[in-house]
Design a protein around this motif. Structure first.
Motif, short mmCIF file in Angstrom:
data_model
loop_
_atom_site.label_atom_id
_atom_site.label_comp_id
_atom_site.label_asym_id
_atom_site.label_seq_id
_atom_site.Cartn_x
_atom_site.Cartn_y
_atom_site.Cartn_z
N LYS A 86 25.87 -26.61 -54.65
CA LYS A 86 26.34 -26.70 -56.03
C LYS A 86 27.82 -26.35 -56.10
N THR A 87 28.57 -27.14 -56.84
CA THR A 87 30.00 -26.88 -56.99
C THR A 87 30.22 -25.68 -57.91
N LYS A 88 31.41 -25.10 -57.83
CA LYS A 88 31.64 -23.82 -58.50
C LYS A 88 33.01 -23.69 -59.16
N TYR A 89 34.07 -24.14 -58.50
CA TYR A 89 35.44 -23.85 -58.94
C TYR A 89 36.08 -25.02 -59.68
N ASP A 90 36.92 -24.70 -60.66
CA ASP A 90 37.67 -25.69 -61.43
C ASP A 90 39.06 -25.93 -60.84
N LEU A 91 39.59 -24.93 -60.16
CA LEU A 91 40.93 -25.00 -59.58
C LEU A 91 40.96 -24.17 -58.31
N ILE A 92 41.52 -24.76 -57.24
CA ILE A 92 41.66 -24.05 -55.96
C ILE A 92 43.11 -24.16 -55.50
N ILE A 93 43.71 -23.03 -55.14
CA ILE A 93 45.08 -23.01 -54.60
C ILE A 93 45.01 -22.59 -53.14
N ILE A 94 45.58 -23.40 -52.26
CA ILE A 94 45.58 -23.11 -50.82
C ILE A 94 47.00 -22.80 -50.37
N ASP A 95 47.21 -21.57 -49.94
CA ASP A 95 48.54 -21.13 -49.50
C ASP A 95 48.35 -20.21 -48.31
N ASP A 134 36.29 -28.85 -50.87
CA ASP A 134 35.74 -30.00 -51.57
C ASP A 134 34.28 -29.79 -51.95
N LYS A 135 33.53 -29.13 -51.10
CA LYS A 135 32.11 -28.87 -51.38
C LYS A 135 31.94 -27.91 -52.56
N LEU A 136 32.97 -27.12 -52.85
CA LEU A 136 32.87 -26.10 -53.90
C LEU A 136 33.60 -26.48 -55.19
N LEU A 137 34.36 -27.58 -55.15
CA LEU A 137 35.19 -27.96 -56.30
C LEU A 137 34.41 -28.84 -57.27
N ASN A 138 34.44 -28.46 -58.54
CA ASN A 138 33.78 -29.24 -59.57
C ASN A 138 34.46 -30.60 -59.74
N GLU A 139 33.69 -31.59 -60.20
CA GLU A 139 34.28 -32.87 -60.56
C GLU A 139 35.31 -32.64 -61.67
N ASN A 140 36.43 -33.32 -61.57
CA ASN A 140 37.60 -33.17 -62.45
C ASN A 140 38.41 -31.91 -62.14
N GLY A 141 37.99 -31.16 -61.12
CA GLY A 141 38.76 -30.00 -60.69
C GLY A 141 39.98 -30.40 -59.88
N TRP A 142 40.85 -29.43 -59.64
CA TRP A 142 42.11 -29.68 -58.92
C TRP A 142 42.26 -28.76 -57.72
N ILE A 143 42.94 -29.28 -56.69
CA ILE A 143 43.38 -28.44 -55.56
C ILE A 143 44.90 -28.52 -55.47
N ILE A 144 45.52 -27.37 -55.24
CA ILE A 144 46.98 -27.29 -55.06
C ILE A 144 47.26 -26.74 -53.67
N TRP A 202 49.42 -31.62 -55.54
CA TRP A 202 48.20 -31.47 -56.32
C TRP A 202 47.28 -32.66 -56.07
N ALA A 203 45.96 -32.43 -56.14
CA ALA A 203 44.98 -33.51 -56.05
C ALA A 203 43.84 -33.23 -57.01
N ASN A 204 43.39 -34.29 -57.68
CA ASN A 204 42.35 -34.19 -58.69
C ASN A 204 41.05 -34.81 -58.15
#
Length: 255
Positions: free
Chosen positions: A118-127, A143-153, A216-218
């Motif tokens: 099950k996905t969990k996060y709306d926004l993930i920042i990788i630094d 990706d396995k944890l990111l909600n649909e329409n969520g973003w990764i930075i 950023w990626a959506n």
């Protein structure tokens, strides 16, 4: 908390520019993500901007992950800086890095009977390490944890080990000498973004802030149309950095 108020508190502590801090803060105010994950925090300065935005909208949680061994290396710590904003933040310090934290999250979100996570996060920042081997894996785990329409930075879009050689011999446990010349000279996050993220069937609406080193990626519906937007703030600070980098590259080519 208003942006200018949190900026006054943490503006002299690295490692986030005012441009990126403003972008992140305004994104949270506008999109109101309720569950945010930050991988790699250093002093926790970016974390403070995130927490301040959550405080402003009155809702949300930030989960921060970093190494146990670097806590004493970054003074002030995230705890020193958060103060009254700490109620929005949960800090995890791992022995070996954030990929094992992601392992634990995927495991806890998985239904073994249905074999789904099950996905969990709306926004993930990788630094983090800025390394192909580590952060290519972290993308697929996130990706396995990111909600649909969520973003990764991702931060450090154009960072290279060759640039870091001017200051140190090891970055996040990886010896620069153990890498090939190609691995040292090519930006690993840029390779991950273009070869893995942009090509991924579930991502679009890409934003490349090459002057401030953020991308950023959506996460969208399967096989959506690919859209890429280039953003240039062109502040004097970033303009000078670009010029200096070009000069350094020319000098290296002559040797």
């Amino acid at each position: 908390m208003k942006f200018e108020n949190i900026h006054k508190r943490v503006k002299n502590v690295p490692f986030i520019s005012k441009t990126n801090a403003k972008s992140l803060y305004e994104f949270i105010i506008t999109n109101k993500p309720t569950n945010i994950l930050e991988l790699g925090i250093a002093h926790g300065t970016a974390s403070c901007y995130i927490a301040a935005a959550l405080d402003e909208i009155g809702n949300g949680k930030l989960t921060c992950v970093d190494l146990i061994e670097v806590k004493d290396a970054f003074i002030p710590t995230i705890e020193d800086q958060l103060l009254d904003l700490s109620k929005y933040v949960e800090v995890h310090r791992m022995q070996s890095g954030y990929n094992w934290f992601l392992h634990n999250e995927i495991k806890s979100c998985s239904n073994n009977e249905e074999n789904i996570c099950k996905t969990k996060y709306d926004l993930i920042i990788i630094d983090g390490p800025k390394n192909w081997t580590i952060d290519s894996s972290s993308f697929f785990l996130c990706d396995k944890l990111l909600n649909e329409n969520g973003w990764i930075i991702w931060d450090d879009y154009s960072w290279t080990y060759a640039d870091a050689n001017l200051r140190r011999d090891i970055t996040d446990g990886i010896s620069h000498r153990s890498l090939s010349k190609e691995e040292q000279s090519i930006p690993h996050i840029k390779e991950i973004f273009h070869l893995l993220v942009i090509q991924h069937q579930n991502y679009s609406n890409f934003i490349i802030q090459d002057d401030s080193d953020w991308v950023w990626a959506n996460k969208v519906k399967l096989n959506s149309i690919k859209k890429i937007k280039y953003v240039h703030s062109e502040t004097i600070h970033h303009f000078l950095i670009r010029i200096i980098k070009k000069i350094i590259l020319k000098i290296r080519k002559n040797f």
